[in-house]
Each structure stands twice: as structure tokens, then as C-alpha cells.
Write an enzyme that holds these catalytic residues in place. Structure first.
Site, short mmCIF file in Angstrom:
data_model
loop_
_atom_site.label_atom_id
_atom_site.label_comp_id
_atom_site.label_asym_id
_atom_site.label_seq_id
_atom_site.Cartn_x
_atom_site.Cartn_y
_atom_site.Cartn_z
CG PHE A 35 -1.86 -6.49 -15.82
CD1 PHE A 35 -2.84 -7.02 -14.98
CD2 PHE A 35 -0.55 -6.93 -15.68
CE1 PHE A 35 -2.51 -7.97 -14.02
CE2 PHE A 35 -0.22 -7.89 -14.72
CZ PHE A 35 -1.20 -8.41 -13.89
CE LYS A 93 0.24 -15.44 -2.25
NZ LYS A 93 1.01 -16.21 -3.25
N GLY A 94 -1.18 -8.87 -2.04
CA GLY A 94 -0.80 -7.61 -2.68
C GLY A 94 -0.52 -6.47 -1.72
CG ASP A 97 -9.53 -3.68 -11.83
OD1 ASP A 97 -10.09 -2.76 -12.43
OD2 ASP A 97 -9.04 -4.68 -12.41
CG ASP A 127 -3.16 -4.78 -3.83
OD1 ASP A 127 -4.38 -4.67 -3.58
OD2 ASP A 127 -2.68 -5.78 -4.40
NE ARG A 159 3.13 -11.15 -4.53
CZ ARG A 159 1.82 -11.21 -4.82
NH1 ARG A 159 1.07 -10.15 -4.68
NH2 ARG A 159 1.28 -12.32 -5.24
P1 5GP Z 1 -11.29 -5.99 -7.71
O1 5GP Z 1 -11.22 -4.56 -7.19
O2 5GP Z 1 -11.49 -6.01 -9.20
O3 5GP Z 1 -12.29 -6.83 -6.99
O4 5GP Z 1 -9.93 -6.74 -7.47
C1 5GP Z 1 -8.78 -6.07 -7.12
C2 5GP Z 1 -7.64 -7.06 -7.11
O5 5GP Z 1 -7.31 -7.42 -8.45
C3 5GP Z 1 -6.39 -6.45 -6.50
O6 5GP Z 1 -6.29 -6.68 -5.13
C4 5GP Z 1 -5.29 -7.12 -7.29
O7 5GP Z 1 -4.93 -8.32 -6.66
C5 5GP Z 1 -5.92 -7.43 -8.62
N1 5GP Z 1 -5.57 -6.38 -9.62
C6 5GP Z 1 -6.36 -5.40 -10.08
N2 5GP Z 1 -5.72 -4.64 -10.99
C7 5GP Z 1 -4.48 -5.15 -11.10
C8 5GP Z 1 -3.31 -4.80 -11.89
O8 5GP Z 1 -3.28 -3.84 -12.68
N3 5GP Z 1 -2.21 -5.58 -11.73
C9 5GP Z 1 -2.18 -6.64 -10.87
N4 5GP Z 1 -1.03 -7.31 -10.80
N5 5GP Z 1 -3.25 -7.00 -10.11
C10 5GP Z 1 -4.38 -6.27 -10.22
MG MG Z 2 -5.65 -6.87 -3.14
#
Ligand code: 5GP
Ligand code: MG
Length: 183
Positions: free
Chosen positions: A156, A46-47, A107, A104, A169
Site C-alpha cells: 500500500f 482524484k488520484g 492495481d 495514477d 496525497r
Molecule cells: P484497480 O486497478 O484495482 O481497479 O484500482 C486502482 C485504484 O485503486 C487506483 O486508482 C487507486 O485509487 C487505488 N489504489 C491502488 N493501489 C493503491 C495504493 O497502493 N495506494 C493508494 N493510496 N491507492 C491505491
Molecule cells: Mg485512479
């Protein structure tokens, strides 16, 4: 517009104005790059809803289509495992389309790298990624991201699509949360 109790917010990293200004710049770049091609934006729920809504409206491109996927990452804890399950698939056939994934935040990049492999197998004419935010660890997964809004520190974050247990959000800015919330 979303709001938070002032005592819950530790530090605002990006204001609404900074985010909207950067979005306009990204939109100009995307408009130029896709001037003579159709464009299909693929958002990850949903991000990405906030960046999808604002970025798509900032584009002057005349044929922008939009579709959505919902995925869930297997694995324990808060770390992304890179093993992904599709909860909602696209309605659109990607063959021959110019696809731009809209994210969004990247990470670890594991989710995105799985998504790129999955979507590429569907035969799009082109496949690129736009993300509003990126963290330093994203470099580890070696995902080629064409459009990046902001590189942010490894903390975070909440706001502008990023939630904490579905809270924050809808904030128009990006912030870190006060330590008292985690206690
Ligand atoms: P990755 O790149 O680690 O596979 O996952 C990315 C997802 O982790 C993003 O779409 C988001 O949903 C979540 N995420 C990563 N960093 C953050 C953060 O600092 N805050 C929040 N709320 N979600 C995050
Ligand atoms: Mg995402």
C-alpha cells in the site's frame, strides 16, 4: 509542497527527482507519438491530478486538451470490484479524438478495463493509457498500457496523488506507511 511526519513514513520507494525525471521521459515519448495528432488527456479523479498536472506541463505538444472523470467502484472492502459508477462524466465528445487516459496507479486494473470499454464505445480515433505506477497484479486484468512510469511492489503506497483517507496525497514522493498508523 506536502509533507508528512517522519515517523509516519516507513520507506520512500521513489523520490521526487526520480518521479520528475521519469515524467520527462514519458512526455518525450508521448510528444513523439502524437506529433501530428491532437491529444486529449483524460484524467481520473482524484488520484491522477498530480501526474496530470506534471505530465501535461512536461509535454511540448501544442494542442493538449484535458478533461476529467470521477468514478466510484461498487463492492465491499478494499478490493476493486470492476463494477463502476460514473460520478462525473466528461464534458468532451470523444468521437474522432486521440484520447490518452492518465492514471495514477493500476492495481487490479478492473477500474481501468471498465473505463477503456466505456470510452471506446464513444468512438475516439485512438485510445491509449498512461499510468505513473503499476502493481504486479495489473497483469491479471490484461489491460494494454502504452506508457508506464514505474512498476512497484504489491504494497500500500501513498504520495504523488495516492492517499490514505485523504492524507499524504500531496507528498512529492511515493512511500509506504509505518505500521503504527494501521494499529
Ligand atoms: P484497480 O486497478 O484495482 O481497479 O484500482 C486502482 C485504484 O485503486 C487506483 O486508482 C487507486 O485509487 C487505488 N489504489 C491502488 N493501489 C493503491 C495504493 O497502493 N495506494 C493508494 N493510496 N491507492 C491505491
Ligand atoms: Mg485512479
Amino acid at each position: 509542497m506536502g509533507s508528512a511526519r517522519p515517523e509516519d513514513i516507513e520507506r520512500v520507494l521513489l523520490t521526487e527527482e526520480e518521479i520528475q525525471q521519469r515524467l520527462r521521459e514519458m512526455a518525450q515519448q508521448i510528444d513523439a507519438d502524437y506529433a501530428d495528432r491532437d491529444l486529449l488527456l483524460v484524467g481520473v479523479l482524484k488520484g491522477a491530478v498530480m501526474v496530470m498536472a506534471d505530465l501535461s506541463r512536461a509535454l511540448e505538444h501544442e494542442t493538449v486538451a484535458m478533461d476529467w472523470m470521477a468514478v466510484s467502484s461498487y463492492g465491499s472492502g478494499t478490493r476493486s470490484s470492476g463494477v463502476v459508477r460514473i460520478l462525473k462524466d466528461l464534458d468532451t465528445d470523444l468521437s474522432g479524438r486521440n484520447v490518452l487516459i492518465v492514471e495514477d496507479i493500476i492495481d487490479s486494473g478492473l477500474t481501468l478495463s471498465w473505463l477503456i470499454t466505456n470510452l471506446r464505445s464513444r468512438g475516439p480515433a485512438s485510445l491509449e493509457v498512461a499510468t505513473m505506477f503499476r502493481k504486479p497484479e495489473a497483469a491479471v486484468a490484461q489491460v494494454d498500457v502504452k506508457y508506464v512510469g514505474f512498476d512497484l511492489p504489491n504494497e500500500f503506497l501513498v504520495g504523488y496523488g495516492l492517499d490514505w483517507a485523504e492524507k499524504y496525497r500531496t507528498l512529492p514522493y511515493v512511500a509506504t506507511l509505518s505500521a503504527h498508523l494501521y494499529a
